[in-house]
Design a protein around this motif. Structure first.
Motif, mmCIF file in Angstrom:
data_model
loop_
_atom_site.group_PDB
_atom_site.id
_atom_site.type_symbol
_atom_site.label_atom_id
_atom_site.label_comp_id
_atom_site.label_asym_id
_atom_site.label_seq_id
_atom_site.Cartn_x
_atom_site.Cartn_y
_atom_site.Cartn_z
ATOM 1 N N THR A 183 0.909 -0.954 -0.252
ATOM 2 C CA THR A 183 0.342 -0.184 0.052
ATOM 3 C C THR A 183 0.870 1.910 -0.072
ATOM 4 O O THR A 183 0.707 2.009 -0.589
ATOM 5 C CB THR A 183 -1.109 0.011 1.406
ATOM 6 N N ASP A 184 1.975 1.498 1.000
ATOM 7 C CA ASP A 184 2.665 2.531 1.005
ATOM 8 C C ASP A 184 3.553 2.223 -0.453
ATOM 9 O O ASP A 184 4.661 3.522 0.213
ATOM 10 C CB ASP A 184 2.820 2.626 2.515
ATOM 11 N N VAL A 185 4.120 1.889 -0.564
ATOM 12 C CA VAL A 185 5.173 1.390 -1.766
ATOM 13 C C VAL A 185 4.611 1.949 -3.029
ATOM 14 O O VAL A 185 4.475 2.282 -4.068
ATOM 15 C CB VAL A 185 6.393 0.656 -1.110
ATOM 16 N N CYS A 186 4.518 -0.125 -3.690
ATOM 17 C CA CYS A 186 4.299 0.396 -5.089
ATOM 18 C C CYS A 186 2.482 0.527 -5.148
ATOM 19 O O CYS A 186 2.551 1.241 -6.222
ATOM 20 C CB CYS A 186 4.277 -1.754 -6.081
ATOM 21 N N VAL A 187 1.681 0.549 -4.789
ATOM 22 C CA VAL A 187 0.181 0.350 -4.844
ATOM 23 C C VAL A 187 0.658 2.200 -4.808
ATOM 24 O O VAL A 187 0.323 2.973 -6.052
ATOM 25 C CB VAL A 187 -0.635 0.722 -3.753
ATOM 26 N N LEU A 188 1.125 2.731 -3.868
ATOM 27 C CA LEU A 188 0.986 4.308 -3.308
ATOM 28 C C LEU A 188 1.785 5.085 -4.489
ATOM 29 O O LEU A 188 1.505 6.166 -5.597
ATOM 30 C CB LEU A 188 1.829 4.361 -2.450
ATOM 31 N N PRO A 199 -10.256 -1.239 -3.144
ATOM 32 C CA PRO A 199 -10.867 -2.150 -2.284
ATOM 33 C C PRO A 199 -9.648 -1.823 -1.491
ATOM 34 O O PRO A 199 -8.646 -3.049 -0.846
ATOM 35 C CB PRO A 199 -11.041 -3.496 -2.912
ATOM 36 N N THR A 200 -9.634 -1.634 -0.456
ATOM 37 C CA THR A 200 -8.831 -1.754 1.377
ATOM 38 C C THR A 200 -7.972 -2.475 2.042
ATOM 39 O O THR A 200 -7.899 -3.303 2.146
ATOM 40 C CB THR A 200 -8.975 -0.579 1.948
ATOM 41 N N ASP A 201 -9.507 -3.707 1.478
ATOM 42 C CA ASP A 201 -9.229 -5.366 2.361
ATOM 43 C C ASP A 201 -9.084 -6.181 1.397
ATOM 44 O O ASP A 201 -8.628 -7.350 1.755
ATOM 45 C CB ASP A 201 -10.578 -5.672 2.085
ATOM 46 N N ALA A 202 -7.919 -4.906 -0.175
ATOM 47 C CA ALA A 202 -7.386 -6.416 -0.957
ATOM 48 C C ALA A 202 -5.848 -5.882 -1.450
ATOM 49 O O ALA A 202 -5.436 -5.648 -2.129
ATOM 50 C CB ALA A 202 -7.961 -6.521 -2.779
ATOM 51 N N LEU A 203 -5.969 -4.916 -0.401
ATOM 52 C CA LEU A 203 -4.998 -3.875 -0.753
ATOM 53 C C LEU A 203 -3.461 -5.062 1.045
ATOM 54 O O LEU A 203 -4.133 -5.246 2.360
ATOM 55 C CB LEU A 203 -4.281 -2.656 -0.214
ATOM 56 N N SER A 222 0.701 -4.752 3.273
ATOM 57 C CA SER A 222 1.168 -3.974 3.668
ATOM 58 C C SER A 222 2.468 -4.510 4.852
ATOM 59 O O SER A 222 1.680 -5.307 5.420
ATOM 60 C CB SER A 222 1.706 -2.092 4.093
ATOM 61 N N THR A 223 3.336 -4.301 4.812
ATOM 62 C CA THR A 223 4.366 -4.754 5.993
ATOM 63 C C THR A 223 4.375 -4.002 7.283
ATOM 64 O O THR A 223 4.687 -3.964 8.414
ATOM 65 C CB THR A 223 6.021 -4.946 5.384
ATOM 66 N N SER A 224 3.502 -2.982 6.706
ATOM 67 C CA SER A 224 3.544 -1.624 8.410
ATOM 68 C C SER A 224 1.334 -1.346 8.072
ATOM 69 O O SER A 224 1.209 -0.567 7.300
ATOM 70 C CB SER A 224 4.270 -0.753 7.958
ATOM 71 N N ASP A 225 1.327 -1.530 9.381
ATOM 72 C CA ASP A 225 -0.114 -1.592 9.675
ATOM 73 C C ASP A 225 -0.283 0.391 8.959
ATOM 74 O O ASP A 225 -1.215 0.447 9.110
ATOM 75 C CB ASP A 225 -1.248 -1.888 10.586
ATOM 76 N N GLY A 226 0.763 1.031 10.162
ATOM 77 C CA GLY A 226 0.712 2.288 10.125
ATOM 78 C C GLY A 226 0.482 2.912 9.482
ATOM 79 O O GLY A 226 -0.259 3.659 8.155
ATOM 80 N N ALA A 227 1.726 2.561 7.864
ATOM 81 C CA ALA A 227 1.894 3.129 7.067
ATOM 82 C C ALA A 227 0.411 2.627 5.441
ATOM 83 O O ALA A 227 -0.213 3.664 5.159
ATOM 84 C CB ALA A 227 2.924 2.544 6.422
ATOM 85 N N HIS A 228 0.284 1.493 6.450
ATOM 86 C CA HIS A 228 -1.006 1.336 5.098
ATOM 87 C C HIS A 228 -2.427 1.663 5.993
ATOM 88 O O HIS A 228 -2.520 2.925 4.531
ATOM 89 C CB HIS A 228 -1.532 -0.712 5.168
ATOM 90 N N HIS A 229 -2.768 2.225 6.555
ATOM 91 C CA HIS A 229 -3.948 3.458 7.302
ATOM 92 C C HIS A 229 -3.559 4.334 7.265
ATOM 93 O O HIS A 229 -4.206 5.309 6.753
ATOM 94 C CB HIS A 229 -4.218 3.024 8.749
ATOM 95 N N ALA A 279 -6.076 6.737 4.221
ATOM 96 C CA ALA A 279 -6.691 7.858 4.506
ATOM 97 C C ALA A 279 -6.228 9.404 3.912
ATOM 98 O O ALA A 279 -6.649 9.994 3.875
ATOM 99 C CB ALA A 279 -6.246 7.713 6.812
ATOM 100 N N LEU A 280 -4.362 8.896 3.527
ATOM 101 C CA LEU A 280 -4.318 10.070 3.269
ATOM 102 C C LEU A 280 -5.118 10.384 1.291
ATOM 103 O O LEU A 280 -5.078 11.227 0.995
ATOM 104 C CB LEU A 280 -2.991 10.028 2.702
ATOM 105 N N PHE A 281 -5.334 9.119 0.724
ATOM 106 C CA PHE A 281 -6.347 8.812 -0.292
ATOM 107 C C PHE A 281 -7.313 9.513 -0.413
ATOM 108 O O PHE A 281 -8.450 10.474 -0.973
ATOM 109 C CB PHE A 281 -6.263 7.947 -0.920
ATOM 110 N N GLY A 282 -8.109 9.287 1.166
ATOM 111 C CA GLY A 282 -9.799 9.993 0.977
ATOM 112 C C GLY A 282 -9.255 11.264 1.469
ATOM 113 O O GLY A 282 -10.479 11.992 1.195
ATOM 114 N N ALA A 283 -8.673 11.508 2.512
ATOM 115 C CA ALA A 283 -8.972 13.125 2.937
ATOM 116 C C ALA A 283 -8.245 14.409 1.850
ATOM 117 O O ALA A 283 -8.865 15.147 1.235
ATOM 118 C CB ALA A 283 -7.817 13.188 3.977
#
Length: 186
Positions: free
Chosen positions: A126-131, A147-151, A153-160, A164-168
């Motif tokens: 989520t926070d690297v190649c998807v981003l 579809p966020t349940d189909a993404l 990451s190794t980092s929960d915090g970075a994923h979230h 959130a960044l995309f939504g905001a």
């Protein structure tokens, strides 16, 4: 078009780049890809043969991770995970040399020639190649559905944080949803 990012053994198996979330999101990715296989493109992250052939900052990156170059890797680790590999064809597979799916020369123009205006993006990280893929897709004018349940990451915090960044900040170009909602509407 469904762009599934880097759901490879390289990230599923026990490697230096293993993504522990991958098995947890795999059922959702498989569901989307199976229902829309003819409209799915799987990307594979393709490391260089050796650090010395990598360009620019990528050289230092692979000097840090020499065990993740093609010279050192089992070639099978570059394969898609089993349930997704079975979908090619009709799904297509493309290799990319960097984080964004659009680092694959010609991908954006091929999608635009086909009249594709919306991309469903799944996979990792989520926070690297998807981003990187989503940001470039936005710049190229694509609408993105995540579809966020189909993404994963190794980092929960970075994923979230990225979701959130995309939504905001990108809600006009990016829609966060669930696999179930996506499949109901597609």
């Amino acid at each position: 078009m469904h762009l599934c990012i880097d759901m490879q053994r390289l990230f599923a198996d026990e490697t230096a780049w293993q993504v522990p979330w991958l098995p947890h999101v795999l059922p959702a990715v498989v569901e989307i890809a199976t229902r829309h296989a003819a409209h799915t493109i799987f990307t594979r992250f393709a490391p260089p043969a050796t650090p010395s052939v990598a360009e620019g900052a990528w050289r230092a990156y692979y000097e840090r991770w020499p065990q993740m170059t093609r010279e050192a890797l089992d070639p099978g680790l570059l394969d898609l995970v089993g349930p997704l590999a079975r979908l090619v064809p009709p799904a297509r597979q493309v290799d990319k040399p960097a984080n964004s799916a659009f680092s694959r020369p010609g991908l954006a123009s091929a999608l635009k020639r086909r009249g594709i205006t919306t991309l469903v993006v799944t996979g990792g990280e989520t926070d690297v190649c998807v981003l990187a893929t989503v940001m470039q897709a936005i710049d190229l004018g694509f609408r993105v559905v995540l579809p966020t349940d189909a993404l994963c990451s190794t980092s929960d915090g970075a994923h979230h944080t990225v979701v959130a960044l995309f939504g905001a900040r990108f809600s006009s170009q990016v829609e966060a949803t669930t696999t179930q909602d996506l499949l109901r509407r597609w």
